[in-house]
Design an enzyme around this catalytic site. Sequence first.
Site, mmCIF file in Angstrom:
data_model
loop_
_atom_site.group_PDB
_atom_site.id
_atom_site.type_symbol
_atom_site.label_atom_id
_atom_site.label_comp_id
_atom_site.label_asym_id
_atom_site.label_seq_id
_atom_site.Cartn_x
_atom_site.Cartn_y
_atom_site.Cartn_z
ATOM 1 N NE ARG A 1 -3.778 2.004 2.275
ATOM 2 C CZ ARG A 1 -3.504 3.253 3.324
ATOM 3 N NH1 ARG A 1 -2.702 2.992 3.830
ATOM 4 N NH2 ARG A 1 -4.687 3.565 3.529
ATOM 5 C CD GLU B 1 -8.119 6.652 8.651
ATOM 6 O OE1 GLU B 1 -8.106 5.826 9.050
ATOM 7 O OE2 GLU B 1 -7.444 8.359 8.946
ATOM 8 C CD GLU C 1 -5.289 3.400 7.172
ATOM 9 O OE1 GLU C 1 -4.302 4.842 8.953
ATOM 10 O OE2 GLU C 1 -4.763 5.161 6.732
#
Length: 359
Positions: free
Chosen positions: A65, A155, A273
């Site tokens: 990532r 997010e 995450e």
Amino acid sequence: MKFGIALFLFVLSFTPWSRALQYYGADFSSVVNLENLGLVYKDANSAADDKFETILRNNGANLARIRVWTSTLDSEYSLNYGLALAKRAAAAGMEIYVDLHYSDTWAYPGQQLIPTSWPNDLAGLKSHIYIYTMNLVKAFLAQGTPIAFIEIGNEINDGMLWPTGRISVHGYGPLSQLLHSAVKGVRMASSSAKIVIHLANGWDAPSINDFYSKIFIPGILNSSDIDVMGFSFYPFYGTGATLPALQSSLQGIVTKYDKASFYFGHHDVMIAETNWPVVCPGVNLSNDSLPISAAGQLTWVAGIENVIAGLSGGHGLGLVYWEPGWVGNAGLGSSCADNLLVDGSGKTRSSISMFGSSK
């Protein structure tokens, strides 16, 4: 005999079990900046001084990532920085997962700033995000490192590209349009890249459900535009972040959208995450039964793996450990002192085995 078989199947259906996931990833975006400061990583189980991506791959990680900001500075995760890291990750045998922040700096639930060179109005931002996203996906493809997964915003619980795309200011309409433009940019450049929406606090079912019940607006953003629902899951931002809460939240969203898959499309789930501390004095963690240690890191991740692997319909794709090697920033923005899978010298801890322990 029939009764015995039936009883066995009944018990099996309610018994937790572990199944290997398709993806075990790490976000190690800081690695080149750290190497430039002189850090050398070393696997405790190997005599060689390997690059960090090689150590991760040798221990079972298969997904890299990589965050990309709109800054042009390599120290601030520029496109060129991300492209170079993708080459290294691909050479090590990892697939590529790009995390677009759509900002010159960190983007997270409390900060989603419009890049300084971008327009501020909705029409201008829709055009800009389409072109930017399309060109970025093409750049990864052109160098032979096609993107497997791409996050269109990091997010984004309260939207992105503030204030224009901020939910708490303008509702879901502008954000839905911005995401739709980003989706079009990805699809124009690639027919294979999986599009991810990434939210924080994947354990918070009311918040997750509220977001997804409002972000899909007919004629703008359709549920079928999205391939993967990605979530963060950390133990130090709220004691509600428990495995039972995560399981309930994720299974609920999977069930909701899989019921009408002919319209909504099929959505897979990934923990984008997570991490667990080895040093964390004076902090109330969401699971106080786990040791604050490398052993605790293994147990924490194994628990998440079981949740993701147990989602109905095989919709659980994988999980990503966030910044396991960021020496010099070991707290990783948390209230804990150290969440890394390496020590201060760059030598791996026993928890580096988490990527391969269940496969």
